[in-house]
Structure formats: structure tokens, C-alpha cells
Design an enzyme around this catalytic site. Structure first.
Site, PDB file in Angstrom:
ATOM      1  N   GLU A  96       0.843  -1.206   0.000  1.00 17.66           N
ATOM      2  CA  GLU A  96       0.000   0.000   0.000  1.00 17.66           C
ATOM      3  C   GLU A  96       0.875   1.250   0.000  1.00 17.66           C
ATOM      4  O   GLU A  96       0.630   2.205   0.748  1.00 17.66           O
ATOM      5  CB  GLU A  96      -0.923  -0.006   1.229  1.00 17.66           C
TER       6      GLU A  96
HETATM    7  C1  XIL Z   1      -8.324   2.776   3.148  1.00 18.33           C
HETATM    8  C2  XIL Z   1      -8.936   3.242   1.832  1.00 18.33           C
HETATM    9  O1  XIL Z   1      -7.913   3.713   0.987  1.00 18.33           O
HETATM   10  C3  XIL Z   1      -9.948   4.329   2.096  1.00 18.33           C
HETATM   11  O2  XIL Z   1     -10.642   4.669   0.892  1.00 18.33           O
HETATM   12  C4  XIL Z   1     -10.954   3.880   3.155  1.00 18.33           C
HETATM   13  O3  XIL Z   1     -11.809   4.950   3.475  1.00 18.33           O
HETATM   14  C5  XIL Z   1     -10.241   3.399   4.403  1.00 18.33           C
HETATM   15  O4  XIL Z   1      -9.311   2.394   4.071  1.00 18.33           O
HETATM   16  N1  XIL Z   1      -4.686   0.083   5.531  1.00 18.33           N
HETATM   17  C6  XIL Z   1      -5.400  -0.776   4.729  1.00 18.33           C
HETATM   18  C7  XIL Z   1      -6.300  -0.228   3.685  1.00 18.33           C
HETATM   19  O5  XIL Z   1      -5.190  -1.996   4.799  1.00 18.33           O
HETATM   20  O6  XIL Z   1      -7.404  -1.048   3.452  1.00 18.33           O
HETATM   21  C8  XIL Z   1      -6.753   1.170   4.018  1.00 18.33           C
HETATM   22  O7  XIL Z   1      -7.477   1.669   2.892  1.00 18.33           O
HETATM   23  C9  XIL Z   1      -5.559   2.053   4.339  1.00 18.33           C
HETATM   24  C10 XIL Z   1      -4.823   1.522   5.538  1.00 18.33           C
END
Ligand code: XIL
Length: 369
Positions: free
Chosen positions: A259
Site C-alpha cells: 500500500e
Molecule cells: C483505506 C482506503 O484507501 C480508504 O478509501 C478507506 O476509506 C479506508 O481504508 N490500511 C489498509 C487499507 O489496509 O485497506 C486502508 O485503505 C488504508 C490503511
């Protein structure tokens, strides 16, 4: 001195940032890194529905891996005990298949973005039933189509102990093994990952290693660890990341950066000690670049990405994938987190889908070879 020269040339490039995409259209992230690791992005609903052709072309050109940003989370895909919403998830998987992309399912067991009914469950048996049915139904539906599952997300606290989620509270730590085994059974071919943020940091890393070792010792299949990589240009610590890559790989598993984004904005937690009552929302100090990113910060961002990808390349034999958390700056969740309504610039493509200086620096690492 050499660094200074490089800085200078980067600054020039930043000034010439009117850089057109066509200047790079001969190549792309995914082709430049083809022999090293997959390059992924997170898709939101609008991408899955192919609503914007510029975004769509960019996704297909630059990335060979996709993760569902939200639509496979249990609150979306499994909103009630016996009701599932597969519409968008089906489309997401079709999109990946028709574009020959590596498809990542995110995520099956997570304390956050859970359907409301789960927080009302009292009995451990019912929590187990929810988790079992959820995994069987979702992982089972996409068996053979999803390449990799983030099986469990964010099970750890910062000190490396297990987070007191509804799963831990009701099922005990055995829920981790149960979850991985259920997915392995529902979709034997998928690569199974444990995913978390800050697990490069020593204390949390230690907890993650312990968690993974326990799974391995009990004969449970686990293929990799996902380091989320929500970092900041101000605090990026390459040494810590390198230590984590080395230590996790010693467990015989792959590492994915799942991410990745680099915030360029001030972190509210750094200031909290100074004034606990401060309201950060709407504070100009916390949102300094509403009219554009200054060249100096653009250059810093490009350099941080360059340093990071240099490190990834050094350890490419241990890394399966690097996925950015979003397609372009306008789409990034960091415009709304941890403070709503800010203007952030954490990715490689700007709000107009143009490649930023950081794109160039990541790409040129390969061109230079
Ligand atoms: C985030 C998304 O990007 C947003 O759109 C949503 O509102 C909240 O979640 N860790 C994770 C992801 O594993 O699923 C998260 O994604 C960010 C932090």
C-alpha cells in the site's frame, strides 16, 4: 558533492515539470520493472467501472497488479449475515483477468470496515461462524482467479502484541491459524499473505515474525508478508525497511509492499503533544500546499522514491510486488486521512494523471542500467 549535483539536475527537471506523458510513453513502470517485481495499484469503484478513460489507459499501461481498495472489505461485500454484494468484486476480478493482471484480494479478516452486525455478535461460536462463512463464500467464489489474498490485516499493536479485535477477543489467537487454513482450503492456489502497517518497525516486526513463525510451526500455509508502506517523506527510514526485508525473508517467505504512498504533509501526531486541544481540520498549517506542490518538495519526494526503489531493487530476489495505494494524487486516501479535506501529493501521478518527477526518478533507475 555528487548528491548536490544530482539535486541540482532534479531541480531543473522539476522546473521543467510541464513534462508530458508522451516523453515516457515508450516505457512504463511495469515494463521497466518486469524482471524485478510486480508493480501494482489500488483500484476504487470508478476505476473498476472504467468511468474515466485517462485513468483507465494509465492503469493498463503502468501496472500489472491490482488490489481492491475497498470493495472486497467485509462491510461492502458481506453487509448482512446472509447477504453478499458481489457486483463490484466480480467486475474487479474481470478487469484484472481481461488485462492480464495479478489480482490481489484485500482483505478477509480485519477489525476495521466490518459490517455492523459483527460488532453486535456476542458468542464466540457466532464470530467463528461469521469468519468461516465469510472466507468460504468470498475466497471460494474467486478460487483460482485471485492470485493472492491479504488473509489477515492489521492483527498487531505497535508494541508487537496482538490487537484486541473482535476476532482475538472471541476466538483467541488461534483465529489466525483458522483464517489461513480456511483460505488455503477455499482457494488452494492463492498466495496467502499477512498484511500490516509499521511492521518494518522493530517492536512490531518482532511481533509479526513471532506470528508468522507460529503459523509455520503449526504447519499452516503462509507465503508472504505485506508491509503496507504508508510512509512520509519526512521520516522515511531505509535502514529499518532494509532490516525488515532481510529478517522477513529469513522466514522463507516473500515480501510485498502492498500500500505504498509517501505523504508530503505534516503529521498531526507530531504536534499533538504541543497542544492537545488543537483542531487540525481546516488548519492552514496542516494543509500547506493547496495551490500546488513547491518544486523543492517535488524534488524531495522524487528523491525519497528513488532511494526506496533502489533499496527494493537491491533486494528484488525477496520482493514479489510493490503496489501503490492509489492511481494518482487526486484519488489518494491521504487527502482525507488522518485529517479530512487536505491536498496531498503522495503518488507518482498528479491530479491530471501526468507523471511527476518521482515517476521519472523511479523509471530512470532502470534506464540507467
Ligand atoms: C483505506 C482506503 O484507501 C480508504 O478509501 C478507506 O476509506 C479506508 O481504508 N490500511 C489498509 C487499507 O489496509 O485497506 C486502508 O485503505 C488504508 C490503511
Amino acid at each position: 558533492m555528487r548528491r548536490q549535483n544530482r539535486l541540482k539536475s532534479l531541480s531543473w527537471a522539476a522546473i521543467a515539470l510541464g513534462m508530458s506523458y508522451s516523453a515516457y510513453s515508450q516505457t512504463s513502470l511495469k515494463s521497466a520493472y518486469q524482471k524485478d517485481f510486480l508493480i501494482g495499484t489500488a483500484l476504487g469503484t470508478s476505476h473498476i467501472e472504467e468511468r474515466n478513460e485517462t485513468a483507465n489507459q494509465l492503469i493498463k499501461r503502468e501496472f500489472n497488479a491490482i488490489t481492491a481498495e475497498n470493495i472486497m472489505k467485509s462491510e461492502v461485500i458481506h453487509p448482512e449475515w446472509n447477504r453478499y454484494n458481489f457486483g463490484l468484486a466480480d467486475k474487479f476480478v474481470e478487469y484484472g483477468q481481461k488485462n492480464n493482471m495479478y489480482i490481489v484480494g484485500h482483505t478477509l479478516v480485519w477489525h476495521s470496515q466490518l459490517p455492523r452486525f459483527v460488532s453486535k455478535i456476542n458468542s464466540p461460536d457466532s464470530v467463528r461462524l461469521f469468519m468461516t462463512e465469510h472466507i468460504k463464500t468470498v475466497a471460494g467464489r474467486y478460487a483460482g482467479k485471485i492470485n493472492s489474498w491479504d488473509v489477515v490485516n492489521e492483527a498487531l499493536n505497535e508494541d508487537g502484541t496482538l490487537r484486541k479485535s473482535v476476532f482475538l477477543n472471541k476466538l483467541g489467537e488461534g483465529y489466525l491459524k483458522e483464517a489461513f487454513e480456511l483460505v488455503a482450503k477455499a482457494d488452494p492456489k492463492a498466495a496467502l499473505y499477512y498484511n500490516d502497517y509499521n511492521i518494518e518497525q522493530p517492536a512490531k516486526r518482532k511481533g509479526a515474525i513471532e506470528l508468522i513463525k507460529k503459523l509455520q510451526a503449526s504447519g499452516t500455509k503462509i507465503d508472504g508478508v505485506g508491509i503496507q508502506g504508508h510512509w512520509s517523506i519526512n521520516t522515511l527510514n531505509l535502514k529499518v525497511i532494509e532490516d525488515a526485508i532481510v529478517e522477513f525473508s529469513q522466514l522463507g517467505i516473500k515480501i510485498a509492499f502492498t500500500e505504498l504512498d509517501l505523504t508530503v504533509l505534516p503529521n498531526p501526531w507530531d504536534l499533538r503533544g504541543a497542544d492537545v486541544n488543537q483542531n487540525f481540520e481546516g488548519s492552514p498549517k496542516m494543509n500547506p500546499y493547496t495551490t500546488g506542490l513547491p518544486d523543492s518538495v517535488q524534488v524531495t519526494l522524487a528523491q525519497k522514491y528513488e532511494d526506496l526503489f533502489k533499496l527494493f531493487l537491491k533486494h528484488k530476489d525477496k520482493i514479489s510486488r510493490v503496489t501503490f495505494w492509489g492511481v494518482n494524487d487526486g484519488h489518494s486516501w491521504l487527502n482525507g486521512f488522518p485529517i479530512r479535506g487536505r491536498t496531498n501529493y503522495p503518488l507518482l501521478f498528479d491530479r491530471e494523471f501526468k507523471p511527476k518527477l518521482a515517476y521519472k526518478s523511479v523509471l530512470e533507475l532502470k534506464a540507467a542500467k
